[in-house]
Structure formats: C-alpha cells, structure tokens
Design a protein around this motif. Structure first.
Motif, PDB file in Angstrom:
ATOM      1  N   LYS B  81       0.824  -1.211   0.000  1.00 37.06           N
ATOM      2  CA  LYS B  81       0.000   0.000   0.000  1.00 37.06           C
ATOM      3  C   LYS B  81       0.861   1.265   0.000  1.00 37.06           C
ATOM      4  N   ALA B  82       1.999   1.207  -0.677  1.00 41.91           N
ATOM      5  CA  ALA B  82       2.794   2.420  -0.817  1.00 41.91           C
ATOM      6  C   ALA B  82       2.129   3.349  -1.823  1.00 41.91           C
ATOM      7  N   THR B  83       1.387   2.796  -2.758  1.00 48.23           N
ATOM      8  CA  THR B  83       0.625   3.613  -3.700  1.00 48.23           C
ATOM      9  C   THR B  83      -0.752   3.860  -3.117  1.00 48.23           C
ATOM     10  N   TRP B  84      -1.126   5.123  -3.059  1.00 50.71           N
ATOM     11  CA  TRP B  84      -2.452   5.462  -2.533  1.00 50.71           C
ATOM     12  C   TRP B  84      -3.020   6.610  -3.341  1.00 50.71           C
ATOM     13  N   GLN B  85      -4.307   6.857  -3.193  1.00 46.76           N
ATOM     14  CA  GLN B  85      -4.946   7.870  -4.015  1.00 46.76           C
ATOM     15  C   GLN B  85      -5.556   8.954  -3.141  1.00 46.76           C
ATOM     16  N   ARG B  86      -5.276  10.191  -3.505  1.00 51.71           N
ATOM     17  CA  ARG B  86      -5.865  11.302  -2.763  1.00 51.71           C
ATOM     18  C   ARG B  86      -7.334  11.460  -3.144  1.00 51.71           C
ATOM     19  N   ASP B  94       4.038   6.520  -1.421  1.00 51.47           N
ATOM     20  CA  ASP B  94       4.710   6.768  -0.153  1.00 51.47           C
ATOM     21  C   ASP B  94       6.154   6.283  -0.303  1.00 51.47           C
ATOM     22  N   GLU B  95       7.055   7.243  -0.457  1.00 50.83           N
ATOM     23  CA  GLU B  95       8.425   6.873  -0.800  1.00 50.83           C
ATOM     24  C   GLU B  95       9.161   6.220   0.366  1.00 50.83           C
ATOM     25  N   ARG B  97       7.660   3.992   2.219  1.00 47.94           N
ATOM     26  CA  ARG B  97       7.095   2.664   2.373  1.00 47.94           C
ATOM     27  C   ARG B  97       7.440   1.758   1.198  1.00 47.94           C
ATOM     28  N   CYS B  98       7.671   2.356   0.026  1.00 47.72           N
ATOM     29  CA  CYS B  98       7.915   1.568  -1.191  1.00 47.72           C
ATOM     30  C   CYS B  98       9.136   0.671  -0.990  1.00 47.72           C
ATOM     31  N   ILE B  99       8.967  -0.628  -1.317  1.00 52.99           N
ATOM     32  CA  ILE B  99      10.088  -1.552  -1.178  1.00 52.99           C
ATOM     33  C   ILE B  99      10.811  -1.755  -2.500  1.00 52.99           C
ATOM     34  N   GLY B 100      10.256  -1.197  -3.559  1.00 54.22           N
ATOM     35  CA  GLY B 100      10.916  -1.317  -4.867  1.00 54.22           C
ATOM     36  C   GLY B 100      10.782  -2.674  -5.499  1.00 54.22           C
ATOM     37  N   CYS B 101       9.612  -3.310  -5.346  1.00 53.12           N
ATOM     38  CA  CYS B 101       9.430  -4.618  -5.978  1.00 53.12           C
ATOM     39  C   CYS B 101       9.150  -4.472  -7.468  1.00 53.12           C
ATOM     40  N   LYS B 102       8.797  -3.288  -7.907  1.00 50.90           N
ATOM     41  CA  LYS B 102       8.591  -2.955  -9.321  1.00 50.90           C
ATOM     42  C   LYS B 102       7.397  -3.645  -9.946  1.00 50.90           C
ATOM     43  N   TYR B 103       6.518  -4.208  -9.101  1.00 45.77           N
ATOM     44  CA  TYR B 103       5.330  -4.856  -9.654  1.00 45.77           C
ATOM     45  C   TYR B 103       4.395  -3.816 -10.265  1.00 45.77           C
ATOM     46  N   CYS B 104       4.334  -2.623  -9.643  1.00 50.85           N
ATOM     47  CA  CYS B 104       3.486  -1.569 -10.206  1.00 50.85           C
ATOM     48  C   CYS B 104       3.964  -1.185 -11.598  1.00 50.85           C
ATOM     49  N   MET B 105       5.291  -1.136 -11.776  1.00 51.19           N
ATOM     50  CA  MET B 105       5.839  -0.777 -13.081  1.00 51.19           C
ATOM     51  C   MET B 105       5.496  -1.840 -14.107  1.00 51.19           C
ATOM     52  N   ALA B 106       5.524  -3.108 -13.674  1.00 52.26           N
ATOM     53  CA  ALA B 106       5.229  -4.192 -14.613  1.00 52.26           C
ATOM     54  C   ALA B 106       3.762  -4.208 -14.986  1.00 52.26           C
ATOM     55  N   SER B 107       2.886  -3.736 -14.072  1.00 53.37           N
ATOM     56  CA  SER B 107       1.468  -3.833 -14.394  1.00 53.37           C
ATOM     57  C   SER B 107       0.888  -2.563 -15.003  1.00 53.37           C
ATOM     58  N   CYS B 108       1.597  -1.444 -14.939  1.00 48.81           N
ATOM     59  CA  CYS B 108       1.056  -0.201 -15.505  1.00 48.81           C
ATOM     60  C   CYS B 108       0.990  -0.304 -17.027  1.00 48.81           C
ATOM     61  N   PRO B 109      -0.188  -0.095 -17.626  1.00 52.01           N
ATOM     62  CA  PRO B 109      -0.274  -0.208 -19.089  1.00 52.01           C
ATOM     63  C   PRO B 109       0.338   0.980 -19.826  1.00 52.01           C
ATOM     64  N   TYR B 110       0.746   2.017 -19.084  1.00 48.55           N
ATOM     65  CA  TYR B 110       1.223   3.233 -19.734  1.00 48.55           C
ATOM     66  C   TYR B 110       2.724   3.467 -19.559  1.00 48.55           C
ATOM     67  N   ASP B 111       3.390   2.604 -18.809  1.00 42.53           N
ATOM     68  CA  ASP B 111       4.842   2.701 -18.631  1.00 42.53           C
ATOM     69  C   ASP B 111       5.249   4.055 -18.058  1.00 42.53           C
TER      70      ASP B 111
END
Lengths: 302, 210
Positions: B81-86, B94-95, B97-111
């Motif tokens: 939950k390092a990524t959250w929405q206002r 949340d910099e 909290r981010c562990i840098g697993c890069k899963y968000c980067m792999a799943s983002c369709p917009y790179d």
C-alpha cells in the motif's frame, strides 16, 4: 501508411532474471513436494525413498527462492514492510504468507517423513499439497494480474505455471533418484526395483509434459488472434528475438526431445537417457520462465 | 445535481489539446527541473512520429504523463500500500514505504513509472501536487508555449477543462484497460497512440534483448 518513430523514451523493463529464477525455484519446490507426498501416501514401501528425496529438496528450494525476490528489491532492507502493510488486492501479499507458511509446513512434513511417522507425515503432506500448489499458483497470478502486458494477462497463466512446476519438480526428482540409484544403492535387486520406479516417474513426467505443451499451444493460438500487442509478442516468440529461447529450448529441447526419450522403446528403459531427458526438461522449464517474464515485457507500451 | 451550499468533491483532470502542440519538449524539460528527475528516466515525455510519404507527410505528437487513473491497477497491485490515491484523484507513492518490488511498473499499461536510480524507489508523475496544493498549475502546464496543456477540476462544470471536454471530441489512452485514465486528448492521432506502429523490434537500448 508509412510510420517512422522520431523520438520516444521507453523505460527499462522492471522485472528480470531474478524474478524468472524465483518462479523457477518455487516451481521446482512445489513440483517435488507434490510428488513426494504422493509417494509417501502411496503406501508401497519402495516409494518411500522418493518421498524422502522430495521432502528434503522442497524446503531447501523454497528457502532459496525468496532470496531472489529480496535481492531483486530496490530496497532489500525494507522487505519486512510486506508483513506489516498488507494489501489484500495484491497477489504479492498472498505470496508473503504462502512463502512463510509453506516452507514451515514442508519442514514439519520432512521431519515426520524421516522419523518414519507415517500418520503425521501423511497429515502434513495433505495440508502441504494445497499450500504448495497455491505457492506456485500465486506466482502465476502475479503475472496474470499485470494487465498492461499482453502475454501475461491471461487466465491460463496460473494453471500453466502449476503444470510446468510439476514438470520441473518431477524432472528434479528423477535426477536426484537416479544419482541415489547410481551411487548409493549397493544391492542389485534393490537397484532394479528402484530403477523401475524411476522409469515409472519418467512416464508420469512425459504425460505432464504433453499437458504443458498443450497449454502453451492453447495460449499461443489465442494470443495470435487476440489484440495487436498479443500478436506482436507471439511473433517475438515464434520468429523474433525470443524464438531461440522459446521454440528451440523450451519447446524442442525441453519438450519434444524428453517426450521422445521417455516414450521411445529403445531409450525408455535406460536410466542414462532418462537422466538426459530430465536435465533437458529442467533447462526447458527455466527457459520458459525467462521467456514469459522477459519477452512479456519486451514490447513497447507507448 | 449539486445542491446549493453542498461542497463539491474536486477531481483533477488533465487535458492535452494536440491541435496546439508543436512537439517542443518544453514540458519534458520543465518536469525534469521541477521534480529533480534523474537521467535516463522520465515522468513526462513527448513521443514523435512522422507518417506518410513525400509530399503528403505530417508529424504527430503524443505528450505522455501519468494518467492518475480512477481505477489504478498500480494501487491494486502494490503489496505494501505504498501507492495510494488522494481524494482529488492524484495517485501518490509513499516513498518511505515503497520496497521497490517494481510490480506496479510491470502492471502499468502506460509505462509511466520509473525507479529513481539514485534513491532506489519507484516514482512517477504526481501532477505536481506540491504546486497544485498551493493553487499553482503543474510545471508542464505553466510552461507549455502553445497552451496545449490544461489542468483543472473535471467535477466543476465551469472550469476550462470541463468546458473543453464537454465541447470537443476527446480520447484517452488504452480505454480497454478499464483503468479510467484522467488525461484527455483532443486531436490524438491513431498512429502515434499505437505502440506497435513503426516499432522496429528489440534494440539494445530498450534493455529487452537477452
């Protein structure tokens, strides 16, 4: 229409070799665990050594596997955040628990197997099978829920991962059992009985390899007629820069040749050919992990 | 219907009017300067293509930035939950909290996400929330020389962005991904939004070659 890209700034691909290796190791662990439990519950006395080999291999591999994940983190020292901040829509959060519980249950199982406590070993084995399958199935979900990548986001991914895990797990067991047969068994009669068992395991592997190839075939056919990105990524795997890894190593070396060796009349009775078949299978499955992870990210998103 | 006296929820949106874009990369440069974006990574960039055959040729531009989606897949897939929405729709990381697993980067369709090569956690475009909170437009909006970029509240029917969206045919990138992106485009060209058009396969710079 002639289109020329003048300027673009793609980012580096996020997931690489460590993740592929992690998928490979969990697959090996899950596969050998399931076969070990089948051998333990199976009842016959000659299956028991097979159960012991699998019981040792599975927890060792599963302790090595998450190390790859932690090394791959950009902030390895923050790995404990995974246990504290949970997000129940993320498959990685499920993985946190599975990767903790499964090796523990595997160790307990191994302990009872070596104590010779049949009842408790069967009990923990039966608990462990769904855990092992979930531990590998969730890695399939990690890819399947990465919706930006055409190769990954198919419902086939978790089952494909479980089937290829079984293939690699059995191949590893054949290898370990053959080494035991070759170097540690002295009694000739016992050696022959053990050999028959390994040959049976080879047939089992052949059946699951066929299932694996069938599922890969299904995935390819559907991707070819799906979106443009899916078509391009399959083209990359069939005739593009991943054709060597996919067609050459994964399908031919790791699928068709082992199938031939396992079912051919001349080679199926020979332990030596069976060892070659299982080594080729292990290489083929590793190649499959690499192709899925890296080729999946190799087409541009903008 | 909004009742009198009821406080309307703000939902920020971004509009890029490509009829006004000249492909000058000022937005990319200002983003780098405003947010200290390191070398080799981008939060805002402009893809440029040329199409047609002489004498019938044209250039098309695709200025990209984080879509700050309404249904962000990065938020669903972040394991910590390092990524959250206002409340106003901006997707944050949340910099600490981010562990840098890069899963968000792999799943983002917009790179749109990148690992900060110096600080080693994932970052992305936050629509300059630090400026927006002080009622100043994001850096790329302020510097755009053609006034092609418009930022505002899409829940307010009187804002410039709402009026432009209401009176023009608009488009978003990859609507089939069901992420409900909130960067709208006017006059977006089919060939520039297609990642496969003009793609020449893997090169070493893509980092994809084995």
């Amino acid at each position: 229409m002639d289109v020329q890209i003048i300027y673009n700034t793609p980012h580096e691909i996020p997931l690489g070799w460590f993740i592929a290796t992690y998928f490979y190791l969990t697959g090996l662990s899950a596969g050998s665990f399931v076969v070990s439990v089948i051998a333990t519950i199976g009842g016959k006395a000659e299956y028991k050594p097979l159960g012991k080999i699998g019981a040792v291999l599975a927890p060792i591999l599963l302790i090595l596997a998450p190390l790859n994940l932690i090394i791959d983190l950009e902030q390895p020292l923050r790995f404990w955040h995974l246990f504290v901040y949970l997000n129940f829509t993320s498959p990685i959060t499920y993985g946190t628990f599975l990767l903790t519980i499964y090796p523990i249950s595997g160790l307990i199982y191994a302990w009872f197997v070596f104590k010779g406590n049949q009842k408790m070993a069967s009990f923990f084995g039966i608990i462990g099978i769904p855990l092992a399958i979930c531990t590998h199935g969730y890695t399939g979900f990690i890819l399947a829920l990465g919706k930006g990548r055409a190769l990954w986001s198919t419902a086939l991914m978790p089952s494909l991962f479980i089937v290829s895990a079984m293939v690699s797990g059995i191949a590893l067991l054949i290898l370990a059992a053959s080494i035991r047969n070759r170097f540690f068994l002295k009694n000739t009669e016992e050696k022959e009985r053990d050999k028959d068992l390994i040959i049976g395991l080879g047939k089992f592997m052949g059946g699951i390899i066929m299932m694996d190839i069938f599922m890969v075939f299904n995935a390819i056919i559907v991707l070819l007629t799906s979106t443009k990105e899916a078509y391009e990524v399959v083209k990359l795997m069939l005739i593009g820069s991943f054709s060597y890894e996919f067609l050459g190593i994964e399908i031919f070396l790791g699928g068709i040749i082992p199938l031939f060796l396992v079912f051919n009349k001349k080679t199926r009775k020979s332990l030596r050919w069976l060892i070659i078949a299982s080594i080729l299978t292990l290489i083929g499955v590793y190649s499959m992990r690499i192709v899925v992870v890296i080729a999946g990210q190799s087409i541009p998103l903008h | 219907m909004v009742k009198i006296g009821e406080k309307r929820k703000i939902r920020y949106g971004f509009l890029i009017d490509l009829r006004r874009c000249i492909g000058c990369h000022t937005c990319s440069v200002s983003c780098k300067a405003e947010n200290d974006v390191p070398l080799k990574v981008f939060r805002s960039w402009v893809k440029i293509i040329e199409k047609g055959r002489y004498p019938n040729v044209s250039r098309s531009f695709l200025p990209s930035l984080c879509n700050n989606c309404d249904n962000p897949i990065c938020l669903k897939n972040c394991p910590v939950k390092a990524t959250w929405q206002r409340d106003d729709g901006i997707v944050m990381i949340d910099e600490h909290r981010c562990i840098g697993c890069k899963y968000c980067m792999a799943s983002c369709p917009y790179d749109v996400r990148h690992v900060n090569p110096l600080k080693r956690y994932v970052q992305k475009c936050y629509w300059c929330y630090h400026r927006v909170d002080k009622r100043v437009a994001p850096a790329c909006v302020e510097v755009c020389i053609g006034r092609a970029r418009i930022f505002g509240d899409i829940n307010d029917p009187n804002s410039e962005i709402s009026q432009l969206i209401a009176t023009n045919p608009v488009q978003v990138l990859k609507p089939e991904m069901a992420t409900e992106p909130r960067v709208y485009y006017i006059g977006l060209d089919l060939d520039v939004m297609d990642p496969m058009k003009g793609w020449k396969g893997l090169t070493h710079e893509d980092g994809g070659e084995l």
